[in-house]
Design an enzyme around this catalytic site. Structure first.
Site, PDB file in Angstrom:
ATOM      1  N   THR A  14      56.874  69.141  73.884  1.00 58.90           N
ATOM      2  CA  THR A  14      57.492  70.391  74.358  1.00 58.90           C
ATOM      3  C   THR A  14      58.896  70.141  74.904  1.00 58.90           C
ATOM      4  OG1 THR A  14      56.408  70.000  76.469  1.00 58.90           O
ATOM      5  CG2 THR A  14      55.303  71.509  74.953  1.00 58.90           C
ATOM      6  N   GLY A  15      59.331  68.894  74.895  1.00 62.68           N
ATOM      7  CA  GLY A  15      60.659  68.559  75.442  1.00 62.68           C
ATOM      8  C   GLY A  15      61.735  68.609  74.363  1.00 62.68           C
ATOM      9  N   SER A  43      51.655  72.169  79.953  1.00 60.71           N
ATOM     10  CA  SER A  43      51.901  72.731  78.612  1.00 60.71           C
ATOM     11  C   SER A  43      50.638  72.842  77.769  1.00 60.71           C
ATOM     12  CB  SER A  43      52.898  71.847  77.853  1.00 60.71           C
ATOM     13  OG  SER A  43      54.059  71.690  78.603  1.00 60.71           O
ATOM     14  N   ARG A 102      62.670  48.502  76.579  1.00 60.90           N
ATOM     15  CA  ARG A 102      63.818  48.120  75.731  1.00 60.90           C
ATOM     16  C   ARG A 102      64.264  46.680  75.918  1.00 60.90           C
ATOM     17  NH1 ARG A 102      67.236  53.480  76.981  1.00 60.90           N
ATOM     18  NH2 ARG A 102      66.078  54.925  75.672  1.00 60.90           N
ATOM     19  N   CYS A 131      70.545  56.691  73.653  1.00 61.52           N
ATOM     20  CA  CYS A 131      71.308  57.538  72.723  1.00 61.52           C
ATOM     21  C   CYS A 131      72.778  57.106  72.600  1.00 61.52           C
ATOM     22  CB  CYS A 131      71.224  59.002  73.150  1.00 61.52           C
ATOM     23  SG  CYS A 131      71.364  59.263  74.922  1.00 61.52           S
ATOM     24  N   GLN A 158      79.235  62.428  77.765  1.00 61.66           N
ATOM     25  CA  GLN A 158      77.851  62.684  77.365  1.00 61.66           C
ATOM     26  C   GLN A 158      77.367  64.071  77.787  1.00 61.66           C
ATOM     27  OE1 GLN A 158      76.835  58.110  78.435  1.00 61.66           O
ATOM     28  NE2 GLN A 158      75.045  59.343  77.972  1.00 61.66           N
ATOM     29  N   SER A 161      72.158  67.621  77.624  1.00 58.93           N
ATOM     30  CA  SER A 161      70.828  67.528  77.004  1.00 58.93           C
ATOM     31  C   SER A 161      70.300  66.100  77.058  1.00 58.93           C
ATOM     32  CB  SER A 161      70.842  68.044  75.562  1.00 58.93           C
ATOM     33  OG  SER A 161      71.753  67.294  74.789  1.00 58.93           O
ATOM     34  N   ARG A 238      79.214  62.133  82.398  1.00 57.36           N
ATOM     35  CA  ARG A 238      78.485  63.337  81.971  1.00 57.36           C
ATOM     36  C   ARG A 238      79.470  64.500  81.956  1.00 57.36           C
ATOM     37  NH1 ARG A 238      73.869  62.859  79.595  1.00 57.36           N
ATOM     38  NH2 ARG A 238      72.737  61.866  81.289  1.00 57.36           N
ATOM     39  N   HIS A 245      77.045  63.524  72.157  1.00 56.87           N
ATOM     40  CA  HIS A 245      77.834  62.636  73.017  1.00 56.87           C
ATOM     41  C   HIS A 245      79.105  62.225  72.277  1.00 56.87           C
ATOM     42  CE1 HIS A 245      74.430  62.595  75.536  1.00 56.87           C
ATOM     43  NE2 HIS A 245      73.923  61.403  75.255  1.00 56.87           N
ATOM     44  N   ASN A 318      72.901  63.513  70.383  1.00 57.95           N
ATOM     45  CA  ASN A 318      72.034  62.602  71.141  1.00 57.95           C
ATOM     46  C   ASN A 318      70.548  62.872  70.914  1.00 57.95           C
ATOM     47  OD1 ASN A 318      73.230  64.902  72.740  1.00 57.95           O
ATOM     48  ND2 ASN A 318      71.477  64.474  74.043  1.00 57.95           N
TER      49      ASN A 318
HETATM   50  N1  LIG Z   1      67.541  63.785  75.771  1.00 57.14           N
HETATM   51  C1  LIG Z   1      68.086  62.758  75.125  1.00 57.14           C
HETATM   52  O1  LIG Z   1      69.214  62.841  74.589  1.00 57.14           O
HETATM   53  C2  LIG Z   1      67.355  61.471  75.008  1.00 57.14           C
HETATM   54  C3  LIG Z   1      67.888  60.475  74.203  1.00 57.14           C
HETATM   55  C4  LIG Z   1      67.223  59.252  74.107  1.00 57.14           C
HETATM   56  C5  LIG Z   1      66.061  59.073  74.801  1.00 57.14           C
HETATM   57  N2  LIG Z   1      65.565  60.073  75.584  1.00 57.14           N
HETATM   58  C6  LIG Z   1      64.304  59.842  76.300  1.00 57.14           C
HETATM   59  O2  LIG Z   1      63.302  60.681  75.711  1.00 57.14           O
HETATM   60  C7  LIG Z   1      62.374  61.091  76.722  1.00 57.14           C
HETATM   61  C8  LIG Z   1      62.276  62.620  76.709  1.00 57.14           C
HETATM   62  O3  LIG Z   1      63.538  63.185  77.000  1.00 57.14           O
HETATM   63  P1  LIG Z   1      63.817  64.744  76.834  1.00 57.14           P
HETATM   64  O4  LIG Z   1      65.278  64.886  76.935  1.00 57.14           O
HETATM   65  O5  LIG Z   1      63.089  65.303  75.681  1.00 57.14           O
HETATM   66  O6  LIG Z   1      63.163  65.330  78.191  1.00 57.14           O
HETATM   67  P2  LIG Z   1      62.660  66.820  78.487  1.00 57.14           P
HETATM   68  O7  LIG Z   1      63.372  67.819  77.665  1.00 57.14           O
HETATM   69  O8  LIG Z   1      62.713  66.953  79.969  1.00 57.14           O
HETATM   70  O9  LIG Z   1      61.133  66.799  78.028  1.00 57.14           O
HETATM   71  C9  LIG Z   1      60.204  65.933  78.626  1.00 57.14           C
HETATM   72  C10 LIG Z   1      58.909  66.019  77.843  1.00 57.14           C
HETATM   73  O10 LIG Z   1      58.001  65.038  78.344  1.00 57.14           O
HETATM   74  C11 LIG Z   1      56.811  65.657  78.779  1.00 57.14           C
HETATM   75  N3  LIG Z   1      56.299  64.868  79.894  1.00 57.14           N
HETATM   76  C12 LIG Z   1      56.832  64.731  81.138  1.00 57.14           C
HETATM   77  N4  LIG Z   1      56.086  63.901  81.875  1.00 57.14           N
HETATM   78  C13 LIG Z   1      55.051  63.513  81.084  1.00 57.14           C
HETATM   79  C14 LIG Z   1      53.926  62.675  81.283  1.00 57.14           C
HETATM   80  N5  LIG Z   1      53.695  62.063  82.454  1.00 57.14           N
HETATM   81  N6  LIG Z   1      53.049  62.528  80.253  1.00 57.14           N
HETATM   82  C15 LIG Z   1      53.263  63.138  79.078  1.00 57.14           C
HETATM   83  N7  LIG Z   1      54.311  63.948  78.828  1.00 57.14           N
HETATM   84  C16 LIG Z   1      55.191  64.126  79.824  1.00 57.14           C
HETATM   85  C17 LIG Z   1      57.203  67.078  79.121  1.00 57.14           C
HETATM   86  O11 LIG Z   1      56.080  67.907  79.083  1.00 57.14           O
HETATM   87  P3  LIG Z   1      56.029  69.336  79.825  1.00 57.14           P
HETATM   88  O12 LIG Z   1      56.832  70.294  78.955  1.00 57.14           O
HETATM   89  O13 LIG Z   1      54.575  69.650  79.824  1.00 57.14           O
HETATM   90  O14 LIG Z   1      56.641  69.149  81.166  1.00 57.14           O
HETATM   91  C18 LIG Z   1      58.178  67.353  77.987  1.00 57.14           C
HETATM   92  O15 LIG Z   1      57.477  67.603  76.789  1.00 57.14           O
HETATM   93  C19 LIG Z   1      62.874  60.474  78.035  1.00 57.14           C
HETATM   94  O16 LIG Z   1      62.235  59.227  78.213  1.00 57.14           O
HETATM   95  C20 LIG Z   1      64.341  60.246  77.767  1.00 57.14           C
HETATM   96  O17 LIG Z   1      64.887  59.209  78.556  1.00 57.14           O
HETATM   97  C21 LIG Z   1      66.177  61.264  75.697  1.00 57.14           C
END
Ligand SMILES: NC(=O)c1ccc[n+]([C@@H]2O[C@H](COP(=O)([O-])OP(=O)(O)OC[C@H]3O[C@@H](n4cnc5c(N)ncnc54)[C@H](OP(=O)(O)O)[C@@H]3O)[C@@H](O)[C@H]2O)c1
Length: 340
Positions: A14-15, A43, A102, A131, A158, A161, A238, A245, A318
């Protein structure tokens, strides 16, 4: 030959990254038998879609992964710390987007166009790089291979998002507040992000005074290239952009590299799109990168005061190449290399 179809779980479905993973799996026609979307209890019972099918979100717990071949993790550090090792022991291939594993020596940190062979040493967990690292290393790789690089100096621009869905909402809300003349209340970053740029939008390491983002870029670059001698200097900032980015990269190369030679090296490198048309003022911006998988390179200049210096500008989405697409490409590469 019939391709084996796989059962795949997306943690954090859902993220922002998880949603993008479902989209990328659909677009690339990944050989799927079943997709299991997982998130938190908040969710549970909600819906997401993949391959045109509506799927019900389940809560992330070990029992849910029964029968799963690959788990794409985009649920943050906590979910990866809690489950990834147990899943790997049970034979599930974990491709993790968090920073949890990592830098662990036995965990491959992979950009498929750059170091696919590292996948062969996997022990059940593969890490997706940060990213901002992915787009930078992909863009410098053809120069690194052909000419050699002594020192890489980068400043990032950056998007919010990168901090997840709540940060995108926070930028919208702060912008509304600022435009209406109301006091701005920062909810995600320590300072206002609307109409502002933040060089310390990540936690700070009090030994070095670098942010964790800057340190990630330094350490991950060296690991991906297996090169601890490479000098890497990073400033991460940021900026109030939703998605994509930008990075201003400066390379000190081992031999002189002319602008035209650099353009030729990028021309046919996989994953890179040159957008360099100075006469028509064409160069890549975050809006060009939004929603696609290219790492764009442009605004290329030789240093006027250093014979071995080269500047360029790199932009990528990203959420796509910086996260979801790279993770799906890793899974595809594992299939191609018969490692699954
Ligand atoms: N955003 C980027 O550009 C990016 C790039 C590279 C890596 N990442 C990494 O990817 C991951 C997700 O980032 P995002 O940007 O998608 O974050 P986000 O939009 O805040 O979404 C977080 C997602 O993780 C779920 N979640 C949170 N805590 C959890 C848990 N304990 N167990 C299972 N699911 C959980 C949330 O569920 P709910 O909706 O139910 O809260 C939501 O689906 C992070 O580790 C981040 O560092 C992000």
């Amino acid at each position: 030959m019939k391709t084996k179809t796989l059962n795949l779980a997306v943690v954090g479905a859902t993220g922002l990254v998880g949603q993008e993973m479902l989209r990328v799996l659909t677009e690339r026609n990944f050989p799927l038998n079943r997709v299991l979307p997982l998130a938190t209890a908040r969710s549970k019972g909600g819906h997401v879609s993949c391959h045109g099918t509506q799927l019900t979100v389940e809560e992330t717990e070990l029992a849910a992964f029964k029968g799963i071949d690959i788990a794409l993790f985009a649920g943050g550090d906590k979910s990866s710390q809690l489950l990834a090792k147990d899943l790997a022991k049970q034979g599930v291939l974990v491709i993790d987007n968090s920073s949890t594993f990592r830098m662990e020596p036995e965990v491959p940190l992979v950009i498929p166009e750059v170091n696919p062979d590292a996948l062969k040493k996997h022990k059940g967990i593969i890490a997706n790089p940060n990213c901002s690292t992915i787009q930078m290393v992909l863009a410098m790789k053809p120069i690194y291979d052909q000419v050699g690089i002594e020192h890489l100096i980068v400043s990032t621009y950056q998007s919010v998002s990168g901090t997840g869905k709540d940060a995108v909402e926070a930028l919208k809300e702060e912008t509304r507040q600022a435009l209406s003349g109301a006091p701005v209340t920062p909810k995600i970053y320590p300072q206002q992000i609307a109409f502002n740029c933040l060089p310390q939008a990540w936690s700070l390491d009090f030994e070095t005074f670098y942010t964790e983002e800057e340190l990630k870029m330094v350490r991950e670059t060296k690991k991906i290239l297996s090169d601890n001698e490479l000098k890497v200097s990073v400033t991460a900032v940021r900026v109030p952009v939703y998605r994509g980015h930008g990075e201003s990269v400066y390379l000190l190369t081992r031999k002189k590299l002319m602008r035209n030679e650099a353009l030729n090296l990028w021309e046919n490198f996989p994953g890179i799109k040159l957008m360099e048309d100075p006469e028509n003022r064409k160069y890549p911006t975050q809006l060009d990168a939004e929603g696609n998988d290219w790492v764009y390179v442009g605004h290329v200049r030789e240093d006027l005061d250093h014979s071995h210096g080269l500047f360029f500008w790199v932009v990528s989405d990203n959420l796509r190449k910086g996260a979801a697409t790279n993770a799906v490409q890793i899974a595809e590469k594992m299939i191609e290399l018969n490692l699954l």
